[in-house]
Design a protein around this motif. Structure first.
Motif, PDB file in Angstrom:
ATOM      1  N   VAL A  78       0.843  -1.202   0.000  1.00  0.00           N
ATOM      2  CA  VAL A  78       0.000   0.000   0.000  1.00  0.00           C
ATOM      3  C   VAL A  78       0.878   1.252   0.000  1.00  0.00           C
ATOM      4  O   VAL A  78       0.659   2.188  -0.775  1.00  0.00           O
ATOM      5  N   GLU A  79       1.890   1.248   0.858  1.00  0.00           N
ATOM      6  CA  GLU A  79       2.793   2.401   0.942  1.00  0.00           C
ATOM      7  C   GLU A  79       3.597   2.538  -0.357  1.00  0.00           C
ATOM      8  O   GLU A  79       3.816   3.648  -0.837  1.00  0.00           O
ATOM      9  N   LEU A  80       4.008   1.414  -0.925  1.00  0.00           N
ATOM     10  CA  LEU A  80       4.747   1.429  -2.188  1.00  0.00           C
ATOM     11  C   LEU A  80       3.901   2.040  -3.300  1.00  0.00           C
ATOM     12  O   LEU A  80       4.358   2.920  -4.042  1.00  0.00           O
TER      13      LEU A  80
ATOM     14  N   ARG B 294       2.565   9.262  -5.852  1.00  0.00           N
ATOM     15  CA  ARG B 294       3.048  10.588  -5.465  1.00  0.00           C
ATOM     16  C   ARG B 294       4.158  11.058  -6.420  1.00  0.00           C
ATOM     17  O   ARG B 294       4.257  12.241  -6.718  1.00  0.00           O
ATOM     18  N   ALA B 295       4.967  10.141  -6.884  1.00  0.00           N
ATOM     19  CA  ALA B 295       6.116  10.492  -7.727  1.00  0.00           C
ATOM     20  C   ALA B 295       5.813  10.394  -9.224  1.00  0.00           C
ATOM     21  O   ALA B 295       6.696  10.627 -10.045  1.00  0.00           O
ATOM     22  N   HIS B 296       4.577  10.068  -9.584  1.00  0.00           N
ATOM     23  CA  HIS B 296       4.268   9.786 -10.992  1.00  0.00           C
ATOM     24  C   HIS B 296       4.604  10.931 -11.951  1.00  0.00           C
ATOM     25  O   HIS B 296       5.239  10.720 -12.973  1.00  0.00           O
ATOM     26  N   ALA B 297       4.171  12.136 -11.653  1.00  0.00           N
ATOM     27  CA  ALA B 297       4.393  13.255 -12.578  1.00  0.00           C
ATOM     28  C   ALA B 297       5.884  13.486 -12.818  1.00  0.00           C
ATOM     29  O   ALA B 297       6.323  13.614 -13.972  1.00  0.00           O
ATOM     30  N   ASP B 298       6.667  13.517 -11.749  1.00  0.00           N
ATOM     31  CA  ASP B 298       8.110  13.694 -11.906  1.00  0.00           C
ATOM     32  C   ASP B 298       8.742  12.486 -12.587  1.00  0.00           C
ATOM     33  O   ASP B 298       9.661  12.632 -13.393  1.00  0.00           O
TER      34      ASP B 298
ATOM     35  N   TYR C 231      13.170  -1.326  -3.126  1.00  0.00           N
ATOM     36  CA  TYR C 231      13.682  -0.137  -2.455  1.00  0.00           C
ATOM     37  C   TYR C 231      14.297  -0.559  -1.130  1.00  0.00           C
ATOM     38  O   TYR C 231      13.662  -1.210  -0.308  1.00  0.00           O
ATOM     39  N   ASN C 232      15.581  -0.192  -0.931  1.00  0.00           N
ATOM     40  CA  ASN C 232      16.280  -0.623   0.275  1.00  0.00           C
ATOM     41  C   ASN C 232      16.488   0.488   1.297  1.00  0.00           C
ATOM     42  O   ASN C 232      17.088   0.260   2.334  1.00  0.00           O
ATOM     43  N   GLY C 233      16.033   1.700   0.989  1.00  0.00           N
ATOM     44  CA  GLY C 233      16.113   2.786   1.952  1.00  0.00           C
ATOM     45  C   GLY C 233      17.449   3.496   2.027  1.00  0.00           C
ATOM     46  O   GLY C 233      17.634   4.367   2.872  1.00  0.00           O
ATOM     47  N   ARG C 234      18.417   3.161   1.184  1.00  0.00           N
ATOM     48  CA  ARG C 234      19.720   3.827   1.240  1.00  0.00           C
ATOM     49  C   ARG C 234      19.681   5.232   0.649  1.00  0.00           C
ATOM     50  O   ARG C 234      20.608   6.003   0.829  1.00  0.00           O
ATOM     51  N   SER C 235      18.638   5.565  -0.064  1.00  0.00           N
ATOM     52  CA  SER C 235      18.447   6.921  -0.602  1.00  0.00           C
ATOM     53  C   SER C 235      16.956   7.224  -0.499  1.00  0.00           C
ATOM     54  O   SER C 235      16.182   6.390  -0.043  1.00  0.00           O
ATOM     55  N   SER C 236      16.561   8.404  -0.945  1.00  0.00           N
ATOM     56  CA  SER C 236      15.126   8.697  -0.921  1.00  0.00           C
ATOM     57  C   SER C 236      14.434   7.802  -1.945  1.00  0.00           C
ATOM     58  O   SER C 236      15.042   7.341  -2.910  1.00  0.00           O
TER      59      SER C 236
END
Length: 177
Positions: A4-6, A12-16, A50-55
């Motif tokens: 769900v969060e993914l 949220r990031a779709h447009a960019d 996604y491993n969380g090492r970056s945003s």
């Protein structure tokens, strides 16, 4: 990160993400849509994690860049194989290949600032163009851009500085025309 969060982060990031996919695909909308669809499927089925090492956004831009590069290689190989096969068939049939004529060059219009900027950006080295696109259009830091591009921070800073200097020169020259 749960499913769900993914999905929420992807939305949220779709447009960019679409803007970055367009940049990675040479502004070809169809290719960008296909790359983005492939990326979303890859992320949602767990092949890219996604491993969380970056945003999340930085990581996603890296996945988009790698996917676009992979798709370009596949398209190039398909084209090469099709050319070879067509040449083989023509040789077998004893047919000479017809002469090909290059299409006339499109006129470059420098009336608007946007066209001037696009023309100037196209003249930059690929890495310079990438880092400038990530920093100015997608609001990433140079460090985040380095992660997306898969280069060291020092290399990204060098491409950034050289790209800005070259772009300033190109824009200045286009205004004089």
């Amino acid at each position: 990160m749960d499913d769900v969060e993914l999905k929420r982060e992807l939305e949220r990031a779709h447009a960019d993400s679409f803007g970055w996919a367009m940049a990675c695909c040479g502004r070809d909308r169809d290719d960008a849509e296909e790359v983005l669809q492939t990326v979303y499927l890859t992320v949602l089925d767990g092949r890219a994690r996604y491993n969380g090492r970056s945003s999340f956004r930085t990581w996603l831009f890296g996945v988009i860049r790698l996917t676009a590069a992979s798709e370009r290689r596949k398209a190039w190989l398909r084209g090469l194989l099709l050319e070879r096969e067509a040449g083989r068939r023509k040789r077998e049939a004893g047919i000479l290949a017809p002469h090909s004529f290059a299409a006339p060059d499109a006129e470059v219009e420098l009336e608007s600032r946007r066209q001037s900027l696009g023309h100037s950006l196209a003249q930059l080295a690929a890495r310079q163009r990438e880092v400038l696109q990530l920093v100015f259009y997608h609001d990433l830091t140079v460090e985040e851009a380095a992660t997306v591009m898969g280069v060291s921070v020092g290399s990204a800073r060098t491409h950034y500085a050289r790209g800005k200097a070259r772009l300033a020169t190109l824009i200045g020259n286009s205004r004089e025309l």
